[in-house]
Motif scaffolding. Sequence first.
Motif, PDB file in Angstrom:
ATOM      1  N   THR A  96       5.226 -35.284  14.293  1.00 14.34           N
ATOM      2  CA  THR A  96       4.424 -35.871  15.363  1.00 14.34           C
ATOM      3  C   THR A  96       3.198 -35.027  15.678  1.00 14.34           C
ATOM      4  O   THR A  96       2.113 -35.553  15.935  1.00 14.34           O
ATOM      5  CB  THR A  96       5.285 -36.031  16.634  1.00 14.34           C
ATOM      6  N   MET A  97       3.357 -33.707  15.637  1.00 14.43           N
ATOM      7  CA  MET A  97       2.280 -32.831  16.072  1.00 14.43           C
ATOM      8  C   MET A  97       1.221 -32.597  14.996  1.00 14.43           C
ATOM      9  O   MET A  97       0.130 -32.132  15.311  1.00 14.43           O
ATOM     10  CB  MET A  97       2.841 -31.487  16.548  1.00 14.43           C
ATOM     11  N   ASN A  98       1.519 -32.909  13.739  1.00 12.27           N
ATOM     12  CA  ASN A  98       0.593 -32.523  12.678  1.00 12.27           C
ATOM     13  C   ASN A  98       0.129 -33.681  11.794  1.00 12.27           C
ATOM     14  O   ASN A  98      -1.033 -33.750  11.398  1.00 12.27           O
ATOM     15  CB  ASN A  98       1.255 -31.451  11.804  1.00 12.27           C
ATOM     16  N   ASN A  99       1.046 -34.592  11.444  1.00 12.58           N
ATOM     17  CA  ASN A  99       0.738 -35.573  10.399  1.00 12.58           C
ATOM     18  C   ASN A  99      -0.451 -36.462  10.730  1.00 12.58           C
ATOM     19  O   ASN A  99      -1.373 -36.622   9.919  1.00 12.58           O
ATOM     20  CB  ASN A  99       1.968 -36.434  10.113  1.00 12.58           C
ATOM     21  N   THR A 142      -2.752 -29.307   5.705  1.00 19.14           N
ATOM     22  CA  THR A 142      -1.720 -28.928   6.675  1.00 19.14           C
ATOM     23  C   THR A 142      -2.002 -27.580   7.325  1.00 19.14           C
ATOM     24  O   THR A 142      -1.970 -27.444   8.551  1.00 19.14           O
ATOM     25  CB  THR A 142      -0.342 -28.898   5.998  1.00 19.14           C
ATOM     26  N   ALA A 143      -2.257 -26.559   6.513  1.00 21.54           N
ATOM     27  CA  ALA A 143      -2.438 -25.211   7.046  1.00 21.54           C
ATOM     28  C   ALA A 143      -3.627 -25.138   8.006  1.00 21.54           C
ATOM     29  O   ALA A 143      -3.523 -24.571   9.102  1.00 21.54           O
ATOM     30  CB  ALA A 143      -2.610 -24.210   5.906  1.00 21.54           C
ATOM     31  N   TYR A 144      -4.761 -25.734   7.626  1.00 22.98           N
ATOM     32  CA  TYR A 144      -5.948 -25.689   8.478  1.00 22.98           C
ATOM     33  C   TYR A 144      -5.707 -26.444   9.785  1.00 22.98           C
ATOM     34  O   TYR A 144      -6.140 -26.015  10.855  1.00 22.98           O
ATOM     35  CB  TYR A 144      -7.154 -26.279   7.747  1.00 22.98           C
ATOM     36  N   CYS A 145      -5.001 -27.559   9.679  1.00 21.22           N
ATOM     37  CA  CYS A 145      -4.706 -28.359  10.866  1.00 21.22           C
ATOM     38  C   CYS A 145      -3.837 -27.578  11.856  1.00 21.22           C
ATOM     39  O   CYS A 145      -4.006 -27.693  13.066  1.00 21.22           O
ATOM     40  CB  CYS A 145      -4.005 -29.649  10.433  1.00 21.22           C
ATOM     41  N   ARG A 146      -2.927 -26.765  11.322  1.00 23.99           N
ATOM     42  CA  ARG A 146      -2.056 -25.976  12.196  1.00 23.99           C
ATOM     43  C   ARG A 146      -2.770 -24.770  12.790  1.00 23.99           C
ATOM     44  O   ARG A 146      -2.280 -24.183  13.760  1.00 23.99           O
ATOM     45  CB  ARG A 146      -0.816 -25.510  11.415  1.00 23.99           C
ATOM     46  N   MET A 147      -3.902 -24.377  12.220  1.00 27.67           N
ATOM     47  CA  MET A 147      -4.604 -23.182  12.682  1.00 27.67           C
ATOM     48  C   MET A 147      -5.853 -23.489  13.503  1.00 27.67           C
ATOM     49  O   MET A 147      -6.319 -22.635  14.257  1.00 27.67           O
ATOM     50  CB  MET A 147      -4.992 -22.317  11.472  1.00 27.67           C
ATOM     51  N   HIS A 148      -6.420 -24.687  13.369  1.00 27.37           N
ATOM     52  CA  HIS A 148      -7.637 -25.029  14.109  1.00 27.37           C
ATOM     53  C   HIS A 148      -7.329 -25.130  15.601  1.00 27.37           C
ATOM     54  O   HIS A 148      -6.304 -25.690  16.013  1.00 27.37           O
ATOM     55  CB  HIS A 148      -8.207 -26.349  13.602  1.00 27.37           C
ATOM     56  N   HIS A 149      -8.221 -24.600  16.420  1.00 28.38           N
ATOM     57  CA  HIS A 149      -7.966 -24.509  17.860  1.00 28.38           C
ATOM     58  C   HIS A 149      -7.693 -25.866  18.491  1.00 28.38           C
ATOM     59  O   HIS A 149      -6.720 -26.038  19.246  1.00 28.38           O
ATOM     60  CB  HIS A 149      -9.167 -23.838  18.542  1.00 28.38           C
ATOM     61  N   ASP A 150      -8.532 -26.855  18.203  1.00 31.30           N
ATOM     62  CA  ASP A 150      -8.368 -28.169  18.825  1.00 31.30           C
ATOM     63  C   ASP A 150      -7.074 -28.850  18.388  1.00 31.30           C
ATOM     64  O   ASP A 150      -6.335 -29.403  19.224  1.00 31.30           O
ATOM     65  CB  ASP A 150      -9.555 -29.077  18.496  1.00 31.30           C
ATOM     66  N   GLN A 210      -4.430 -27.464  17.182  1.00 28.93           N
ATOM     67  CA  GLN A 210      -3.299 -26.719  17.740  1.00 28.93           C
ATOM     68  C   GLN A 210      -2.974 -27.218  19.146  1.00 28.93           C
ATOM     69  O   GLN A 210      -1.808 -27.515  19.465  1.00 28.93           O
ATOM     70  CB  GLN A 210      -3.622 -25.224  17.802  1.00 28.93           C
ATOM     71  N   ARG A 211      -3.989 -27.325  19.979  1.00 30.58           N
ATOM     72  CA  ARG A 211      -3.773 -27.706  21.375  1.00 30.58           C
ATOM     73  C   ARG A 211      -3.302 -29.160  21.490  1.00 30.58           C
ATOM     74  O   ARG A 211      -2.414 -29.472  22.289  1.00 30.58           O
ATOM     75  CB  ARG A 211      -5.067 -27.494  22.180  1.00 30.58           C
TER      76      ARG A 211
END
Length: 419
Positions: A204-207, A217-225, A227-228
Amino acid sequence: KLKLVFCMKVIIFGAGGIGSVVAGCLSHQRGLDVTLVDPWFEHILAIQTKGLTVRFATGAELTCHHLTAVHFKDMQALEFEAFDMGFIAVNGYDTDWASICLARFIKHSGALCCFQNGINDDRVAAVVGEERTIGVIMTISAAVYEPGVALRTDLNPHAFRVGELDGRDSPRARSLAAMLESVGPSDVTTDLWGQRWSKLMLNTMNNALAGLTGWKTAYCRMHHDTQRIGIQLAAEAVRVARAHGKKVDSVLGLKADDLLAAAEGRYVKAAQRQLSEIAATAGGESRPSFGQDVLKGRRTEINELNGYVSRKGREKGVSTPFCDRVVALVNELGVGFEPSPKHIEPLVAMLPAETVPFRIALVGAGYFAQYHIEAWLRCSRDCRDCELVAICDSDAEKARDSAERYACSGALWTGETHR
């Protein structure tokens, strides 16, 4: 472990990333007869003529020739009730018809395995019965971008968790977990539904965000926006799961309680640190299946992931504004949209104001100061949103040395405190 799965016939319906990687690895296991079915003609033809190549994020490669590949239109030539186990490895919206199609090829003593994102086990059970349904939670990532070649894109230390719908620790579940060891470390759970919700929290939080932005995936989990936004989406999934009486465990080290706290503005840095850490296990080329579907112009699983959370939230009166909005955004864009970071701007606008860190200055840079500094830095890193901003001492050199050693932004001596 080999004795548990000796002389077993397996059919996998869906030759996307997960289906192909699993089929390739299982085909190398002694005593298994593996058949892979898919409607993608070029992919099936390539496997039939050249075999299936499975490439791993570690650099390893596996070539699989002992594998039967069948195009969907040729399934009518397969023998009914010939297979001991069937894996449903299609997108969630295809679960119902795929279960009906595959059911006739499974022995009465066999089972259908729900090998998908989302929570679809009950839909499979509605076709073949609960006693002939078994669930598998995946923590691997995979993709197919060219015919005959499958990629396992993650570096996760754990691969699968197998569970019976009624929570039994059964010989069947243990046998399946042993079989899947050829793909990666696997085990048995006695709480399938809790584990499903835990994995749904991660999906739910990433896909959807990866699909909307086009990011990996990795960039999405690390980008500030992202992430929030992801923290808010995950927190909604946790609240809904708990409202339905489901236990949500940590997934890949990501703790449900930390995400809930971060969504409320507490311990945000701890949650962001966890996200950055699991980003490292995603692999540089990993994309969630949602993101792959967007790039290929296919229908996404938005209604089976975030949409599922929204529907289940309404059943219990739990508000899910972020899931509701992301579902609306994806459905408004339709099938075949071009990904862009601009698509998440409405979600960024919904975010609460960021909390200001608790700012700390330490007076005294003597021998015992190191223990205070290390404790505050550990606290800042692991749990609370605090920041060590200054170290003050009557000895200017000591203050500067301590500030440099601990990467503190300010060093003062008592003669300068007027600043």
